[in-house]
Design an enzyme around this catalytic site. Sequence first.
Site, PDB file in Angstrom:
ATOM      1  N   GLU A 248      39.318  40.540  25.881  1.00 24.05           N
ATOM      2  CA  GLU A 248      40.315  41.608  25.739  1.00 24.05           C
ATOM      3  C   GLU A 248      41.490  41.308  26.656  1.00 24.05           C
ATOM      4  O   GLU A 248      41.313  40.677  27.687  1.00 24.05           O
ATOM      5  CB  GLU A 248      39.719  42.957  26.194  1.00 24.05           C
ATOM      6  CG  GLU A 248      38.500  43.358  25.438  1.00 24.05           C
ATOM      7  CD  GLU A 248      37.904  44.676  25.959  1.00 24.05           C
ATOM      8  OE1 GLU A 248      38.488  45.306  26.854  1.00 24.05           O
ATOM      9  OE2 GLU A 248      36.847  45.043  25.450  1.00 24.05           O
ATOM     10  N   LYS A 250      43.878  41.997  29.604  1.00 22.87           N
ATOM     11  CA  LYS A 250      43.713  42.780  30.834  1.00 22.87           C
ATOM     12  C   LYS A 250      45.053  43.434  31.149  1.00 22.87           C
ATOM     13  O   LYS A 250      46.020  42.741  31.474  1.00 22.87           O
ATOM     14  CB  LYS A 250      43.258  41.893  31.987  1.00 22.87           C
ATOM     15  CG  LYS A 250      42.990  42.666  33.272  1.00 22.87           C
ATOM     16  CD  LYS A 250      42.410  41.754  34.331  1.00 22.87           C
ATOM     17  CE  LYS A 250      41.904  42.485  35.555  1.00 22.87           C
ATOM     18  NZ  LYS A 250      42.779  43.479  36.114  1.00 22.87           N
ATOM     19  N   ARG A 255      43.493  52.803  35.612  1.00 14.93           N
ATOM     20  CA  ARG A 255      42.231  53.035  34.909  1.00 14.93           C
ATOM     21  C   ARG A 255      42.026  54.536  34.732  1.00 14.93           C
ATOM     22  O   ARG A 255      42.255  55.307  35.682  1.00 14.93           O
ATOM     23  CB  ARG A 255      41.092  52.450  35.752  1.00 14.93           C
ATOM     24  CG  ARG A 255      39.736  52.482  35.095  1.00 14.93           C
ATOM     25  CD  ARG A 255      39.377  51.140  34.596  1.00 14.93           C
ATOM     26  NE  ARG A 255      38.097  51.073  33.921  1.00 14.93           N
ATOM     27  CZ  ARG A 255      37.059  50.376  34.363  1.00 14.93           C
ATOM     28  NH1 ARG A 255      37.135  49.739  35.521  1.00 14.93           N
ATOM     29  NH2 ARG A 255      35.958  50.293  33.645  1.00 14.93           N
ATOM     30  N   ARG A 270      39.960  55.999  38.843  1.00 14.42           N
ATOM     31  CA  ARG A 270      38.875  55.154  39.336  1.00 14.42           C
ATOM     32  C   ARG A 270      38.180  55.718  40.551  1.00 14.42           C
ATOM     33  O   ARG A 270      37.026  55.457  40.810  1.00 14.42           O
ATOM     34  CB  ARG A 270      39.519  53.834  39.752  1.00 14.42           C
ATOM     35  CG  ARG A 270      38.940  52.665  39.075  1.00 14.42           C
ATOM     36  CD  ARG A 270      39.593  51.489  39.671  1.00 14.42           C
ATOM     37  NE  ARG A 270      38.642  50.936  40.600  1.00 14.42           N
ATOM     38  CZ  ARG A 270      38.435  49.663  40.743  1.00 14.42           C
ATOM     39  NH1 ARG A 270      39.121  48.817  40.045  1.00 14.42           N
ATOM     40  NH2 ARG A 270      37.546  49.217  41.598  1.00 14.42           N
ATOM     41  N   GLU A 298      42.966  52.291  29.934  1.00 13.31           N
ATOM     42  CA  GLU A 298      43.990  51.894  30.902  1.00 13.31           C
ATOM     43  C   GLU A 298      45.292  52.585  30.507  1.00 13.31           C
ATOM     44  O   GLU A 298      45.669  52.559  29.331  1.00 13.31           O
ATOM     45  CB  GLU A 298      44.145  50.365  30.826  1.00 13.31           C
ATOM     46  CG  GLU A 298      44.780  49.735  32.003  1.00 13.31           C
ATOM     47  CD  GLU A 298      43.835  49.579  33.208  1.00 13.31           C
ATOM     48  OE1 GLU A 298      42.629  49.903  33.099  1.00 13.31           O
ATOM     49  OE2 GLU A 298      44.335  49.162  34.252  1.00 13.31           O
ATOM     50  N   LYS A 417      36.580  39.084  34.939  1.00 10.97           N
ATOM     51  CA  LYS A 417      38.046  39.129  34.884  1.00 10.97           C
ATOM     52  C   LYS A 417      38.624  37.748  35.150  1.00 10.97           C
ATOM     53  O   LYS A 417      38.133  37.025  36.021  1.00 10.97           O
ATOM     54  CB  LYS A 417      38.617  40.177  35.831  1.00 10.97           C
ATOM     55  CG  LYS A 417      38.184  40.057  37.259  1.00 10.97           C
ATOM     56  CD  LYS A 417      38.681  41.235  38.095  1.00 10.97           C
ATOM     57  CE  LYS A 417      38.142  41.165  39.504  1.00 10.97           C
ATOM     58  NZ  LYS A 417      38.365  42.309  40.329  1.00 10.97           N
TER      59      LYS A 417
HETATM   60  P1  AMP Z   1      40.813  44.477  39.288  1.00  8.71           P
HETATM   61  O1  AMP Z   1      41.549  45.765  39.481  1.00  8.71           O
HETATM   62  O2  AMP Z   1      41.684  43.283  39.462  1.00  8.71           O
HETATM   63  O3  AMP Z   1      39.526  44.434  40.061  1.00  8.71           O
HETATM   64  O4  AMP Z   1      40.389  44.377  37.743  1.00  8.71           O
HETATM   65  C1  AMP Z   1      39.617  45.318  37.099  1.00  8.71           C
HETATM   66  C2  AMP Z   1      40.503  46.375  36.445  1.00  8.71           C
HETATM   67  O5  AMP Z   1      41.180  45.859  35.307  1.00  8.71           O
HETATM   68  C3  AMP Z   1      39.734  47.536  35.858  1.00  8.71           C
HETATM   69  O6  AMP Z   1      39.356  48.450  36.847  1.00  8.71           O
HETATM   70  C4  AMP Z   1      40.727  48.127  34.886  1.00  8.71           C
HETATM   71  O7  AMP Z   1      41.550  49.065  35.550  1.00  8.71           O
HETATM   72  C5  AMP Z   1      41.611  46.955  34.513  1.00  8.71           C
HETATM   73  N1  AMP Z   1      41.588  46.586  33.085  1.00  8.71           N
HETATM   74  C6  AMP Z   1      42.675  46.223  32.377  1.00  8.71           C
HETATM   75  N2  AMP Z   1      42.368  45.912  31.122  1.00  8.71           N
HETATM   76  C7  AMP Z   1      41.031  46.088  30.992  1.00  8.71           C
HETATM   77  C8  AMP Z   1      40.115  45.919  29.911  1.00  8.71           C
HETATM   78  N3  AMP Z   1      40.502  45.481  28.727  1.00  8.71           N
HETATM   79  N4  AMP Z   1      38.808  46.179  30.158  1.00  8.71           N
HETATM   80  C9  AMP Z   1      38.386  46.610  31.372  1.00  8.71           C
HETATM   81  N5  AMP Z   1      39.213  46.786  32.428  1.00  8.71           N
HETATM   82  C10 AMP Z   1      40.523  46.526  32.245  1.00  8.71           C
END
Ligand code: AMP
Length: 552
Positions: A248, A250, A255, A270, A298, A417
């Site tokens: 998917e 990102k 969130r 979150r 998101e 991720k």
């Molecule tokens: P990070 O904030 O870098 O730890 O990355 C995780 C965050 O990416 C999640 O908490 C979401 O807010 C965001 N995110 C963006 N797109 C997606 C997606 N397709 N699926 C899940 N999380 C996503």
Amino acid sequence: MNGSDFKSLSEVLEKIRQTNSKLEKISKLGNFLKTLDDESLFAALRLLTSSTHPPWTNVELQVGYSTLTTLLLEISGISKKKFSEIYLKHGDLGDTAEEIIAQGKVIQPLVKEDLSIIKVFNILRKVAEYEGEGSYSFRKNALRELFINASPIEAKYLIKIITGELRIGLSEGLLEEALAYALNMSVSNLREKILLLPDIAEVSKKLRRNPNEEIELELLRPTSFMLAEPMSSAEEIANYFNKEIIAEFKYDGIRAQIHKKGDKVKIFSRRLDEISFYLPEIKSSIVKLKDDFILDSEIISFKQGKPVSFNILQRRLRRKEIDKELLEEIPLRAIVYDVLYYKGKIVYKLPLKERKVILTELDLKDNLELGFYKYVKNSLEISKLFEESLNKGFEGLMIKDPDSPYSPGKRGKAWIKLKKEFDTLDVVIVAAEYGHGKRAGVFSDYTFAVRNGDQLKIIGKAYSGLTDEEIEMMDKLLRSLCIEDLGYKIIVRPKVVLEVAFDSIQESDRHDSGFALRFPRIKRIRWDKSIEEIDTLDRVKEIYSRKRASFA
Ligand code: AMP
């Protein structure tokens, strides 16, 4: 005196503080919690987590260091000079209060009352709930009642609870272990339940009533978000899964967990705060949909076909008023990528590929849309999609196991991720110094730390990356979090989380972590993350050794 006295709780906390053995801390606290009746246990858990209400109600104890200091000065009658001397000796307001009360010069109440855990909790709850005119004096009077009835050790722990310091000293993990011990159940079982219902006091109430009580998702009450682990390349991801997986985009947004029950809509961040107020246009589109549900999504905003930066987006979440201008300047969209509950059924335990099918039944429209995803088989397909995501202005990819359930609060390899700039660290500010030039007199040079077990370890300093507006706001915020003023520098309560980018990591004896970041710059302030979520020293070591390996 019995176990439900606040004094007994304070004494147990003091013993816990004095031992370094984790096992001993757990058994001491666990044994104490065991002695409490249901109501006192509930109140004790609220106090131990420095929260008078569940996190999602947005009701907080708003009592700062300055109110507490004024109060201590008033009830003890000591001079400011003497107060500063005592404070400087300890560097801690709780210890300062203990010494001041022990001097015996505090105003005495007409009738001295023993403080019970329940009484302390009830007073603090009222303090948190009281709003409107006269709230400052109401709060001060209520707190005064507590402090003039407190013994030295009680005063010390009252301060630690009110300022949230206890939460730092007594990690969430330790508290969960102690409660599991007290309830005679396994920690993993208890943790599962707390992830589903993220309120340890509420969970304890249910389990005390019935140890086998099934705890499940509930509409309009948030549950923990599923989290992802980082991987560094498309190859690593393809090799790890070795099967068809879901990729998917990102999105670099906010969130949001969206709950709908009839005509009621609640949206949670979150950190489980309710943020519906800030998102009126999303709320009104959700309310128009048919069924009841819980979605994971998101929130982002587009300008001329490109997503706007996270920093601009954040402005929508920090305003007291959402006026028409702001709604037009930063129009929001919710990109929905998961579903936990749908039409009366709990669906988060179903495999992701089935949840994706359910999502298509939602009939999303207006500013709501389904997140883009595609099944991919190998690293080439992952890399291609990764490039496509970056070209569209997104942050990278989320790779998900199509056979996995949604695991609230879990960071595992079911979600991975892949980011362009994946070498960023989430750190917490522990100190700040004055800047130079136009930033002279402004606390704008931040010292930050990562987590190592229950401790914080400093890893670097940074002053670049924030806007002038943010720097000004940070200056105010950090001053309010100051716990020690060293003149050129303030030590602050670790609360503000930053995401920092850097060029590399070096071994260094400059900081107590043993490492230093080269050219750190602040990517953004992570209002959405709490201190429990910052990166660990282990992750620093991992990035360090990975980088060394790739240069070798
Ligand atoms: P990070 O904030 O870098 O730890 O990355 C995780 C965050 O990416 C999640 O908490 C979401 O807010 C965001 N995110 C963006 N797109 C997606 C997606 N397709 N699926 C899940 N999380 C996503």
